[in-house]
Design an enzyme around this catalytic site. Structure first.
Site, PDB file in Angstrom:
ATOM      1  N   ARG A 146     -26.261  19.017 -70.622  1.00  0.00           N
ATOM      2  CA  ARG A 146     -26.922  18.917 -71.028  1.00  0.00           C
ATOM      3  C   ARG A 146     -28.131  20.378 -69.961  1.00  0.00           C
ATOM      4  O   ARG A 146     -28.957  20.552 -71.501  1.00  0.00           O
ATOM      5  CB  ARG A 146     -28.064  17.494 -69.836  1.00  0.00           C
TER       6      ARG A 146
ATOM      7  N   LYS B  46     -15.369  15.177 -60.424  1.00  0.00           N
ATOM      8  CA  LYS B  46     -14.659  14.019 -60.684  1.00  0.00           C
ATOM      9  C   LYS B  46     -13.728  13.078 -59.852  1.00  0.00           C
ATOM     10  O   LYS B  46     -12.958  13.762 -59.678  1.00  0.00           O
ATOM     11  CB  LYS B  46     -14.695  13.374 -62.493  1.00  0.00           C
TER      12      LYS B  46
ATOM     13  N   ASP C 235     -13.996  17.858 -73.795  1.00  0.00           N
ATOM     14  CA  ASP C 235     -15.455  17.776 -74.010  1.00  0.00           C
ATOM     15  C   ASP C 235     -16.047  18.495 -74.975  1.00  0.00           C
ATOM     16  O   ASP C 235     -17.659  19.074 -74.174  1.00  0.00           O
ATOM     17  CB  ASP C 235     -15.581  17.742 -71.649  1.00  0.00           C
TER      18      ASP C 235
ATOM     19  N   GLU D  86     -23.696  18.603 -66.420  1.00  0.00           N
ATOM     20  CA  GLU D  86     -23.705  19.521 -66.970  1.00  0.00           C
ATOM     21  C   GLU D  86     -23.454  20.242 -68.431  1.00  0.00           C
ATOM     22  O   GLU D  86     -23.998  20.593 -68.540  1.00  0.00           O
ATOM     23  CB  GLU D  86     -21.856  20.084 -66.638  1.00  0.00           C
TER      24      GLU D  86
ATOM     25  N   ASP E 102     -22.219  17.531 -62.398  1.00  0.00           N
ATOM     26  CA  ASP E 102     -21.354  16.848 -63.538  1.00  0.00           C
ATOM     27  C   ASP E 102     -22.435  16.557 -64.831  1.00  0.00           C
ATOM     28  O   ASP E 102     -21.952  16.405 -65.375  1.00  0.00           O
ATOM     29  CB  ASP E 102     -20.809  15.407 -62.989  1.00  0.00           C
TER      30      ASP E 102
ATOM     31  N   LYS F 114     -22.144  20.546 -77.690  1.00  0.00           N
ATOM     32  CA  LYS F 114     -21.420  21.311 -76.245  1.00  0.00           C
ATOM     33  C   LYS F 114     -20.392  20.870 -76.414  1.00  0.00           C
ATOM     34  O   LYS F 114     -18.871  20.440 -77.670  1.00  0.00           O
ATOM     35  CB  LYS F 114     -21.633  19.199 -75.972  1.00  0.00           C
TER      36      LYS F 114
HETATM   37  N1  BES Z   1     -18.614  14.796 -70.267  1.00  0.00           N
HETATM   38  C1  BES Z   1     -18.807  13.328 -68.864  1.00  0.00           C
HETATM   39  C2  BES Z   1     -19.139  12.772 -70.158  1.00  0.00           C
HETATM   40  C3  BES Z   1     -18.074  11.574 -70.757  1.00  0.00           C
HETATM   41  C4  BES Z   1     -17.373  10.615 -69.281  1.00  0.00           C
HETATM   42  C5  BES Z   1     -17.407  11.761 -71.307  1.00  0.00           C
HETATM   43  C6  BES Z   1     -16.682   9.745 -69.774  1.00  0.00           C
HETATM   44  C7  BES Z   1     -16.537  11.127 -72.342  1.00  0.00           C
HETATM   45  C8  BES Z   1     -16.238  10.191 -71.242  1.00  0.00           C
HETATM   46  C9  BES Z   1     -20.329  14.228 -68.465  1.00  0.00           C
HETATM   47  O1  BES Z   1     -20.304  15.646 -68.490  1.00  0.00           O
HETATM   48  C10 BES Z   1     -20.491  13.286 -67.416  1.00  0.00           C
HETATM   49  O2  BES Z   1     -19.648  13.591 -65.923  1.00  0.00           O
HETATM   50  N2  BES Z   1     -22.060  12.956 -67.100  1.00  0.00           N
HETATM   51  C11 BES Z   1     -21.968  12.328 -66.695  1.00  0.00           C
HETATM   52  C12 BES Z   1     -23.410  12.167 -65.874  1.00  0.00           C
HETATM   53  C13 BES Z   1     -24.416  11.796 -64.022  1.00  0.00           C
HETATM   54  C14 BES Z   1     -23.273  12.747 -63.561  1.00  0.00           C
HETATM   55  C15 BES Z   1     -25.599  11.440 -64.080  1.00  0.00           C
HETATM   56  C16 BES Z   1     -21.636  11.030 -66.369  1.00  0.00           C
HETATM   57  O3  BES Z   1     -21.428  10.100 -67.401  1.00  0.00           O
HETATM   58  O4  BES Z   1     -20.985  10.293 -65.112  1.00  0.00           O
HETATM   59 ZN    ZN Z   2     -19.181  16.729 -69.472  1.00  0.00          ZN
HETATM   60 MN    MN Z   3     -19.285  16.634 -66.848  1.00  0.00          MN
END
Ligand code: BES
Ligand code: ZN
Ligand code: MN
Length: 499
Positions: free
Chosen positions: A353, A279, A290, A351, A349, A267
């Protein structure tokens, strides 16, 4: 960085810097250590008798023996109880010692090979782990400091071993360790680099540079080519940004009848603001990392170019920013991925996947026997496993087993999480083939279920959200990017189908 393995006794000349690993059980009785010079050993025995240094794990004592002809420094580092020792204990011990020495500005030192005399672990493994710890422990990211302080990079590490036999094996292990550590450092540098300096095109340039230096093939698809391919997931995420997306293809070796193809997908979100589903501001700055999955793939391929395993390896990196703007992807939008499957976007968010879906579809054209994706995918995975292991999901027990063993051996741990029918049901969409979030619970698992819809080959998904970044200094990693995944990929390819 020069790594030497020499046979002889440490301290024979009593000069320079010597790192000596000691177990809690060590008393250094006459003749008990084959690798310590007798005079140094006598001196260290008297030090142990004082009782201040007990060999506790990762504890240090810095000694300046008197009467030495030239300046001499001995760093004792605790290896803990013999029974609990693993090569990662050695990696940690080497790491804390190297960190101390980096602060002193020491560029060259001698070291014992931690755990070697126990005889419980393969000698090359002890050498590899000691080298990795020593190189990684001194790491610091000071590219942006006007005054980098005293921190220095190690020049020469000399491993001292008592026996002449097996020195070739030890040298091979040390060399693998050097390559794995250098690749881990590259991955750390990439992840620590801020988003303004590491954009999707910047990431592609770094991948191309690495490939050129290491004689790997590298193709970079620009926005036009990505549109022609029909990578609707990658295009949708990049729509909010002024920075155009990239799709990076790295390749080591070539396919052959008797050679397997492995594909690694990373990713590459160079900054994740969340997009329109923005966020919270607190700690958003950390989302510059990321792209740690991409960093693991770039680092992994660099090391693989050196370790030269007998397998064809392809690295795929979808690279983009995730930002809100007037042209950004919106909740409720339905997009069509490269696979033809449609996705209802519930949360912009989620994104990662979306871009991985396209890369996993693209992977099919290489006819892989195994695909491993690495992604900082969900906060939920950090909640589940913390920083101690990456979350592993997959559809093939044999590949999962291989990945798990590789991670365990390399000190780059993964732990299995399930993806069940129930998780697939949570991402059913009323209007599209699938939706991109599955609600609050089991977030790492519904992300895994989403990805599984795009694969039809043996596949493992590693959620490195918790392991790629640490908030406190670790034994061989200062706070920030860890380079998670690199050593696992090196080990996975090194032992591929050999056992
Ligand atoms: N990049 C983030 C996940 C992340 C969180 C990585 C903390 C490292 C530390 C990812 O893109 C994300 O925002 N995921 C969301 C998914 C949700 C919206 C279903 C998450 O984990 O809140
Ligand atoms: Zn992310
Ligand atoms: Mn995200």
């Amino acid at each position: 960085m020069d790594i030497q393995v020499k046979s002889g006794r440490i301290g024979a000349e009593m000069q320079g810097t010597m790192v000596v690993g000691l177990f809690e059980e060590d008393r250094l009785e006459e003749g008990s250590s084959p690798v310590l010079d007798p005079a140094l050993q006598r001196y260290l025995r008297s030090v142990l008798l004082c009782g201040d240094f007990k060999g506790k794990k990762n504890r240090l004592a810095v000694l300046y023996p008197s009467g030495a002809a030239a300046p001499a420094r001995v760093v004792l580092v605790g290896l803990g109880a013999q029974e609990k020792f693993t090569p990662d204990t050695g990696r940690q011990a080497a790491g804390v010692a190297a960190r101390k020495l980096a602060l002193f500005g020491v560029k060259d030192f001698f070291s014992t090979v931690h755990g070697l005399d126990l005889g419980r672990f393969a000698p090359e493994w002890c050498a590899q782990a000691t080298v990795e710890g020593a190189m990684l422990g001194g790491y610091s990211f000071n590219l942006y400091k006007s005054d980098p302080g005293t921190a220095v990079r190690l020049d020469t590490l000399t491993l001292m071993v008592s026996q002449r036999i097996g020195i070739t094996t030890l040298r091979a292990g040390a060399e693998t360790g050097r390559m794995a550590a250098e690749a881990t450092i590259l991955a750390r540098d990439l992840s620590n680099t801020p988003g303004n300096d590491l954009t999707p095109s910047g990431l592609a340039d770094m991948a191309a540079k690495m490939a050129k230096k290491n004689h790997l093939r590298c193709t970079v698809l620009t926005k036009n080519a990505i549109e022609k391919e029909g990578m609707g997931g990658l295009l949708a995420v990049s729509r909010g940004s002024e920075e155009p997306p990239r799709f990076i293809v790295l390749e080591y070796g070539e396919p052959a009848e008797k050679r397997d193809t492995l594909v690694f997908v990373g990713k590459g979100v160079t900054f994740d603001s969340g997009g329109v589903s923005i966020k919270p501001a607190e700690r958003m700055e950390e989302m510059k990392h990321d792209m740690s999955g991409a960093a693991a793939v770039i680092g992994g391929l660099q090391a693989i170019a050196g370790t030269k395993p007998d397998v064809h390896v392809v690295g795929l990196i979808p690279a983009t920013e995730n930002l809100p703007s007037g042209s950004a992807l919106k909740p409720g939008d339905v997009i069509r991925t490269l696979s033809g499957k449609t996705v209802e976007v519930i949360n912009t968010d989620a994104e990662g996947r979306l871009i991985l879906a396209d890369a996993l579809t693209y992977a099919k054209r290489f006819n892989p026997v195994g695909v491993v994706d690495l992604a900082t995918l969900t906060g939920a995975c950090v909640v589940a496993l913390g920083h101690a292991a990456s979350g592993m999901m997959g559809n093939d027990p044999a590949l999962m087993d291989a990945v798990r063993t590789a991670g365990e051996t390399a000190g780059d741990r993964v732990w299995p999480l399930p993806v069940w029918e129930e998780h697939h049901e949570l991402i059913d969409s009323h209007i599209a083939d699938v939706k991109n979030t599955g609600g609050r619970w089991g977030g790492a698992l519904t992300a895994g279920a989403f990805l599984e819809k795009f694969v039809d080959y043996p596949w493992v998904h590693l959620d490195i959200a918790g392991t790629a970044w640490i908030e406190k200094d670790g034994a061989y990693c200062p706070k920030g990017a860890t380079g998670a995944g690199v050593r696992l990929l090196v080990e996975l390819t090194r032992r591929w189908r050999k056992s």
